[in-house]
Design a protein around this motif. Structure first.
Motif, PDB file in Angstrom:
ATOM      1  N   LEU A   1       6.608  -4.677  13.303  1.00  0.00           N
ATOM      2  CA  LEU A   1       6.471  -4.518  14.755  1.00  0.00           C
ATOM      3  C   LEU A   1       5.010  -4.443  15.199  1.00  0.00           C
ATOM      4  O   LEU A   1       4.638  -5.026  16.214  1.00  0.00           O
ATOM      5  N   GLU A   2       4.198  -3.734  14.443  1.00  0.00           N
ATOM      6  CA  GLU A   2       2.821  -3.496  14.872  1.00  0.00           C
ATOM      7  C   GLU A   2       1.819  -4.520  14.346  1.00  0.00           C
ATOM      8  O   GLU A   2       0.785  -4.740  14.972  1.00  0.00           O
ATOM      9  N   ARG A   3       2.099  -5.119  13.192  1.00  0.00           N
ATOM     10  CA  ARG A   3       1.123  -6.019  12.576  1.00  0.00           C
ATOM     11  C   ARG A   3       1.693  -7.401  12.278  1.00  0.00           C
ATOM     12  O   ARG A   3       0.980  -8.262  11.785  1.00  0.00           O
ATOM     13  N   GLY A   4       2.998  -7.562  12.503  1.00  0.00           N
ATOM     14  CA  GLY A   4       3.618  -8.845  12.198  1.00  0.00           C
ATOM     15  C   GLY A   4       3.784  -9.090  10.706  1.00  0.00           C
ATOM     16  O   GLY A   4       3.991 -10.213  10.272  1.00  0.00           O
ATOM     17  N   ASP A   5       3.699  -8.020   9.896  1.00  0.00           N
ATOM     18  CA  ASP A   5       3.764  -8.152   8.442  1.00  0.00           C
ATOM     19  C   ASP A   5       4.313  -6.857   7.849  1.00  0.00           C
ATOM     20  O   ASP A   5       3.637  -5.825   7.884  1.00  0.00           O
ATOM     21  N   PRO A   6       5.510  -6.884   7.291  1.00  0.00           N
ATOM     22  CA  PRO A   6       6.074  -5.653   6.735  1.00  0.00           C
ATOM     23  C   PRO A   6       5.334  -5.128   5.511  1.00  0.00           C
ATOM     24  O   PRO A   6       5.398  -3.941   5.206  1.00  0.00           O
ATOM     25  N   PHE A   7       4.601  -5.996   4.820  1.00  0.00           N
ATOM     26  CA  PHE A   7       3.906  -5.558   3.609  1.00  0.00           C
ATOM     27  C   PHE A   7       2.520  -4.970   3.883  1.00  0.00           C
ATOM     28  O   PHE A   7       1.971  -4.267   3.034  1.00  0.00           O
TER      29      PHE A   7
ATOM     30  N   LYS B   1     -10.522  -1.288  -1.083  1.00  0.00           N
ATOM     31  CA  LYS B   1     -10.651  -2.736  -0.879  1.00  0.00           C
ATOM     32  C   LYS B   1      -9.310  -3.407  -0.610  1.00  0.00           C
ATOM     33  O   LYS B   1      -9.260  -4.494  -0.037  1.00  0.00           O
ATOM     34  N   VAL B   2      -8.201  -2.768  -0.994  1.00  0.00           N
ATOM     35  CA  VAL B   2      -6.887  -3.381  -0.801  1.00  0.00           C
ATOM     36  C   VAL B   2      -6.306  -3.118   0.586  1.00  0.00           C
ATOM     37  O   VAL B   2      -5.337  -3.761   0.975  1.00  0.00           O
ATOM     38  N   ILE B   3      -6.892  -2.191   1.325  1.00  0.00           N
ATOM     39  CA  ILE B   3      -6.378  -1.884   2.660  1.00  0.00           C
ATOM     40  C   ILE B   3      -6.588  -3.102   3.547  1.00  0.00           C
ATOM     41  O   ILE B   3      -7.689  -3.642   3.632  1.00  0.00           O
ATOM     42  N   GLY B   4      -5.515  -3.545   4.175  1.00  0.00           N
ATOM     43  CA  GLY B   4      -5.583  -4.707   5.048  1.00  0.00           C
ATOM     44  C   GLY B   4      -5.125  -5.995   4.395  1.00  0.00           C
ATOM     45  O   GLY B   4      -5.125  -7.043   5.026  1.00  0.00           O
ATOM     46  N   ARG B   5      -4.724  -5.930   3.140  1.00  0.00           N
ATOM     47  CA  ARG B   5      -4.208  -7.121   2.460  1.00  0.00           C
ATOM     48  C   ARG B   5      -2.703  -7.198   2.712  1.00  0.00           C
ATOM     49  O   ARG B   5      -1.927  -6.459   2.133  1.00  0.00           O
ATOM     50  N   GLY B   6      -2.314  -8.080   3.584  1.00  0.00           N
ATOM     51  CA  GLY B   6      -0.914  -8.214   3.937  1.00  0.00           C
ATOM     52  C   GLY B   6      -0.180  -9.163   3.019  1.00  0.00           C
ATOM     53  O   GLY B   6      -0.727  -9.704   2.062  1.00  0.00           O
ATOM     54  N   GLY B   7       1.078  -9.372   3.349  1.00  0.00           N
ATOM     55  CA  GLY B   7       1.930 -10.266   2.585  1.00  0.00           C
ATOM     56  C   GLY B   7       2.335  -9.641   1.259  1.00  0.00           C
ATOM     57  O   GLY B   7       1.748  -8.655   0.812  1.00  0.00           O
ATOM     58  N   PHE B   8       3.361 -10.199   0.657  1.00  0.00           N
ATOM     59  CA  PHE B   8       3.764  -9.723  -0.666  1.00  0.00           C
ATOM     60  C   PHE B   8       2.694 -10.124  -1.667  1.00  0.00           C
ATOM     61  O   PHE B   8       2.336 -11.295  -1.778  1.00  0.00           O
TER      62      PHE B   8
ATOM     63  N   ARG C   1      -3.213   1.462   8.810  1.00  0.00           N
ATOM     64  CA  ARG C   1      -2.521   0.249   9.238  1.00  0.00           C
ATOM     65  C   ARG C   1      -1.466   0.473  10.311  1.00  0.00           C
ATOM     66  O   ARG C   1      -0.988  -0.490  10.900  1.00  0.00           O
ATOM     67  N   LEU C   2      -1.058   1.717  10.540  1.00  0.00           N
ATOM     68  CA  LEU C   2      -0.008   2.000  11.520  1.00  0.00           C
ATOM     69  C   LEU C   2      -0.498   2.966  12.586  1.00  0.00           C
ATOM     70  O   LEU C   2      -1.396   3.774  12.352  1.00  0.00           O
ATOM     71  N   SER C   3       0.140   2.898  13.732  1.00  0.00           N
ATOM     72  CA  SER C   3      -0.185   3.804  14.827  1.00  0.00           C
ATOM     73  C   SER C   3       0.299   5.221  14.494  1.00  0.00           C
ATOM     74  O   SER C   3       1.182   5.404  13.641  1.00  0.00           O
TER      75      SER C   3
END
Length: 148
Positions: free
Chosen positions: A32-38, A52-59, A124-126
């Motif tokens: 809902l917030e980022r368009g990426d559940p991962f 360094k891994v914060i913000g890496r989306g996708g599986f 990553r979340l509100s």
């Protein structure tokens, strides 16, 4: 009074249930917030892999697996602690105690532990999504109460 093995077994089972419900909550919030559940799930792997891994989306096989395992270990710990402290309280007290445990978990996560050990989802979340996730934690713990 349950013995130690029963407390550990029931607490671990509860922790596995909490792992599932909170991962779903985080994934929905991420979508809902980022368009990426991962995206927020992967952020949890910062505990092991660094910021360094914060913000890496996708599986991502490494980040996602480490994140789920790290989150699961934490949730199993909270399940065991909740079971040891409160056992099988009758409803509605079980829900109040579940929410109390979730509140203690939030204080532990964001006030007591060092930044490196925070969940990572806070990046990553509100705040509303994080509050909802901790509410899911508490309500799932509350489901462990005695059925009348």
């Amino acid at each position: 009074m349950p013995n130690l093995l029963e407390t550990l077994t029931e607490g671990a089972a509860l922790g596995l249930a909490v792992t599932g419900t909170t991962l779903v909550a985080v994934a929905i919030a991420g979508q809902l917030e980022r368009g990426d559940p991962f995206d927020p799930i992967n952020a949890v792997s910062h505990v092991v892999l660094g910021d360094k891994v914060i913000g890496r989306g996708g599986f991502r096989p490494t980040e996602t697996t480490i994140a789920i395992a790290t989150h699961g270990a934490a949730m199993i710990s909270w399940g065991v602690l909740h079971e040891a402290a409160f056992g099988k309280a009758p409803a509605p007290a079980s829900f109040a105690l579940g929410l109390l445990t979730a509140g203690i978990a939030a204080v532990t996560d964001f006030v007591i532990v060092p930044k490196r050990l925070t969940p990572g989802i806070e990046h990553r979340l509100s705040p509303a999504a994080m509050l909802a996730t901790y509410a899911v934690l508490g309500l799932t713990l509350g489901l462990s109460g005695k059925k009348r």
